[in-house]
Design a protein around this motif. Structure first.
Motif, PDB file in Angstrom:
ATOM      1  N   HIS A 292       0.828  -1.210   0.000  1.00 18.30           N
ATOM      2  CA  HIS A 292       0.000   0.000   0.000  1.00 18.30           C
ATOM      3  C   HIS A 292       0.865   1.265   0.000  1.00 18.30           C
ATOM      4  N   HIS A 293       2.024   1.168   0.627  1.00 19.58           N
ATOM      5  CA  HIS A 293       2.953   2.300   0.627  1.00 19.58           C
ATOM      6  C   HIS A 293       3.362   2.635  -0.814  1.00 19.58           C
ATOM      7  N   ARG A 294       3.689   1.601  -1.569  1.00 20.91           N
ATOM      8  CA  ARG A 294       4.151   1.830  -2.940  1.00 20.91           C
ATOM      9  C   ARG A 294       3.045   2.503  -3.760  1.00 20.91           C
ATOM     10  N   MET A 315      10.579   4.149   5.701  1.00 24.63           N
ATOM     11  CA  MET A 315       9.679   3.264   6.418  1.00 24.63           C
ATOM     12  C   MET A 315       8.471   3.017   5.526  1.00 24.63           C
ATOM     13  N   LYS A 316       7.956   1.784   5.554  1.00 26.77           N
ATOM     14  CA  LYS A 316       6.814   1.467   4.709  1.00 26.77           C
ATOM     15  C   LYS A 316       5.498   1.769   5.422  1.00 26.77           C
ATOM     16  N   MET A 317       5.584   2.257   6.651  1.00 27.18           N
ATOM     17  CA  MET A 317       4.364   2.530   7.421  1.00 27.18           C
ATOM     18  C   MET A 317       4.120   4.029   7.578  1.00 27.18           C
ATOM     19  N   VAL A 318       4.856   4.832   6.834  1.00 25.59           N
ATOM     20  CA  VAL A 318       4.595   6.271   6.841  1.00 25.59           C
ATOM     21  C   VAL A 318       5.159   6.859   5.541  1.00 25.59           C
ATOM     22  N   ILE A 319       4.444   7.833   4.991  1.00 28.11           N
ATOM     23  CA  ILE A 319       4.955   8.560   3.827  1.00 28.11           C
ATOM     24  C   ILE A 319       5.078  10.021   4.238  1.00 28.11           C
ATOM     25  N   ILE A 358       2.041  10.900   6.599  1.00 24.16           N
ATOM     26  CA  ILE A 358       0.819  10.142   6.319  1.00 24.16           C
ATOM     27  C   ILE A 358       1.086   8.691   6.726  1.00 24.16           C
ATOM     28  N   GLY A 359       0.385   8.277   7.754  1.00 26.23           N
ATOM     29  CA  GLY A 359       0.655   6.954   8.307  1.00 26.23           C
ATOM     30  C   GLY A 359      -0.105   5.856   7.596  1.00 26.23           C
TER      31      GLY A 359
END
Lengths: 405, 405
Positions: A292-294, A315-319, A358-359
């Motif tokens: 979902h991050h991608r 981190m893949k859990m925040v943008i 954005i988490g």
């Protein structure tokens, strides 16, 4: 005094985030006494679930009854004696928190720094270990203030070879990334509740190995009132009683030596939250975050926003995105929350007012929520007068991503 | 990994006790961000509810995110500097806990003792204040290990007149007895969650006055990472960060300075638990405890059991009875729990194996539960071979009490 009324939210921050209703249901179960044989079984099972979540066989895998910060303080104040030297690499705010905790414990901190948005090469950290020869390395795995993931897979072994204890803040990455504690030879690791695990804040799973246990037990002091036999005075006993890991070991072992009154419903929530995470699978859950991050990151770029920070170590859990010109950080976020019930986060210190975070954490990370978020966020940005952005292109990108991946 | 299944209990211990389902329902509400404007309103309302519960106007009335012990440690570690002298009267186990907390904070403890089951005359405590001239008095209000209520209504004023800070452990008495903090001129008081307030363990309401606030703020240190402007180094800064009351003041005030991530659902539970207690009324709730205590105590005496301790100074939320000859403490309690789902408590130290503690705390204290408890308990005692007891007479006594009072 009105009744408590909680309105609906779509929380897109780096925590606290929404909780799976199955966790809430578990937490509304009735109370068991803390030494009730059925509660003891739940405690034992919860320890085993924590072990699995950290991919470790460490006996000492149990929760601290407090927020993530209490877990960090428990580990630091138990391992750091006055005068001990500690290396703390700084890539953002939470490195400063480690620095603070070490200082309060009477330790001497050596910091090394990277500009905000960057991470250290592990070789740089290892070189600093050789330079400062600390007794402890305290390092943040996921630095949510900048959205960076610090590589640490070689750090544990390097510490072990040098007789240094490695302490890792994995609060933000726990159950959103794979953290193989044993494989990486990490001595003590602190997870988080209200982030990728998605249970309410207030309880903190930690794990530490026998090497770490032996060291902290040199400072052991059994408290007055429950001592039997000789006293166990030490020159450098642990200054906290509540966060004394050696006392917590006696509580979380067959001794069941009385300490605090375990937070019953928080244990229920942790137990079920871990079962849900482990039934998804640690690896699969990490992949879900990455997936979902991608997609969302590509969509935000298509929208026309600049992504903040070193893209090789995110981190893949925040943008993290740069706040567009002309937009007031606090006012925009407040409008998003009050009008749409959607929450995103700003940042701290030098990054305050400059980036949004954005988490994408845990339970609520799914296609429906992210499509909804992107719709509202991009149109609200446009409505608030940001120019040069393209909400339709953003949505095209995200829908195509989901259709094709 | 099985689903979490929690069996029914009738908990008659001094905590943790059963929770009102309305509290559980409140706690299963969805998460709000910690700086969400609606959550901030709930935080503010909760502070006001805590004030009312302590009959105080103290601004500084907020919860600590941890079990009761964390509240005690927060107060002690914030007010006691290394080398400070502290008077701790001992009437049972929890006086030793205060002693332990003071020692860990680097303080020098002066203990005065009473035999188990007795309390101090307040004049004795005041004489010890004059003798030792401590900077702090730390005193337990309800000593659950012996079931005694230590009178403290004159203690606060005596401390104030001598420039001493009074710290009170009211964990077990909070919302089961009236504790008028302002009238009694107490400087800092720690309440409890999982006892007479009857919410789950894991959050702890405290209150302290301006005089106390001024003193602890001499040790204030704003943490690294969120400081603005000059540093605020102090020689004797507070050793804990998590339990640093001065930082918590910044969090629980309009500054809302970031500290821990507030335990969202625990706040929901505290908020509703306090509303339920206050709608019953602090005075009425105390009377309810006293009412059922009187009835059950008379019934246990009629049964033929010896009541333990000084009857002029008993807590109304626990009844201590001597364990009958020939009964094995642990085995009997285990049988009661496994066969009937009823839990009573043993005690600690010298009283372990000698007394049972039958709790009457909060939500579950009602006629139906107490009649049921007495039936099962007295017949099980009889069935286990205790002689010279009369279950029918006990039940007669209790039914008559309820019919006529």
């Amino acid at each position: 005094m009105d009744d408590l009324k909680i309105n609906k939210r779509l929380i897109m921050t780096p925590g606290p985030v929404s909780v799976d209703p199955r966790v809430s249901q578990a937490m509304s179960n009735s109370i068991l006494g803390q030494f009730d044989y059925e509660f003891v079984e739940i405690m034992n099972e919860t320890m085993e679930l924590i072990r699995q979540s950290f991919l470790t066989t460490n006996q000492w895998s149990f929760p601290i009854d407090g927020t993530s910060r209490s877990g960090l303080e428990a580990v630091i104040s138990s391992i750091v004696k006055p005068g001990d030297e500690v290396l703390v690499p700084i890539i953002g705010r939470f490195g400063y928190l480690f620095t603070e905790l070490v200082t309060r414990a009477g330790g001497i901190v050596h910091n090394i720094h990277k500009p905000m948005g960057e991470v250290f090469a592990q070789e740089e950290i290892i070189a600093a270990l050789d330079k400062y020869q600390p007794s402890v390395l305290a390092i943040v795995h996921g630095e949510t203030s900048t959205g960076r993931l610090q590589p640490i897979d070689k750090i544990g072994q390097a510490c072990k070879e040098r007789g240094i204890f490695s302490v890792v803040d994995a609060v933000a990455t726990y159950q959103g990334a794979v953290i193989p504690v044993d494989k990486w030879q990490l001595d003590a690791v602190v997870g988080g509740a209200q982030k990728c695990l998605s249970i309410p804040s207030g309880i903190t799973p930690i794990t530490f190995n026998e090497r770490f246990s032996e060291e902290i037990n040199k400072r052991k002091r059994v408290e007055l009132g429950i001592r039997s036999g000789e006293t166990t005075e030490q020159d450098h006993f642990i200054r906290s009683n509540y966060l004394d890991l050696t006392q917590l070991q006696d509580y979380w072992s067959p001794k069941r030596l009385n300490h605090h009154t375990e937070a019953t419903t928080a244990i229920y929530g942790l137990n079920v939250g871990l079962k849900l995470a482990l039934s998804e699978g640690v690896e699969a859950r990490a992949q879900r975050h990455e997936y979902h991050h991608r997609g969302l990151k590509a969509a935000l770029e298509a929208l026309g926003l600049d992504i903040f920070g070193d893209s090789d170590n995110e981190m893949k859990m925040v943008i993290c995105v740069n706040i567009p010109e002309g937009i007031d950080d606090a006012a925009f976020r407040d409008g998003l929350l009050r009008n749409y019930g959607i929450e995103i986060a700003g940042s701290f210190g030098d990054l305050s007012g400059k980036i949004w975070r954005i988490g994408l954490m845990g339970y609520a990370v799914n296609k429906q929520n992210i499509l909804t978020f992107l719709s509202v966020f991009s149109l609200y940005l446009s409505q608030q007068g940001v120019t040069g952005i393209d909400p339709t292109k953003a949505m095209d990108t995200l829908i195509n991503y989901y259709d094709n991946h």
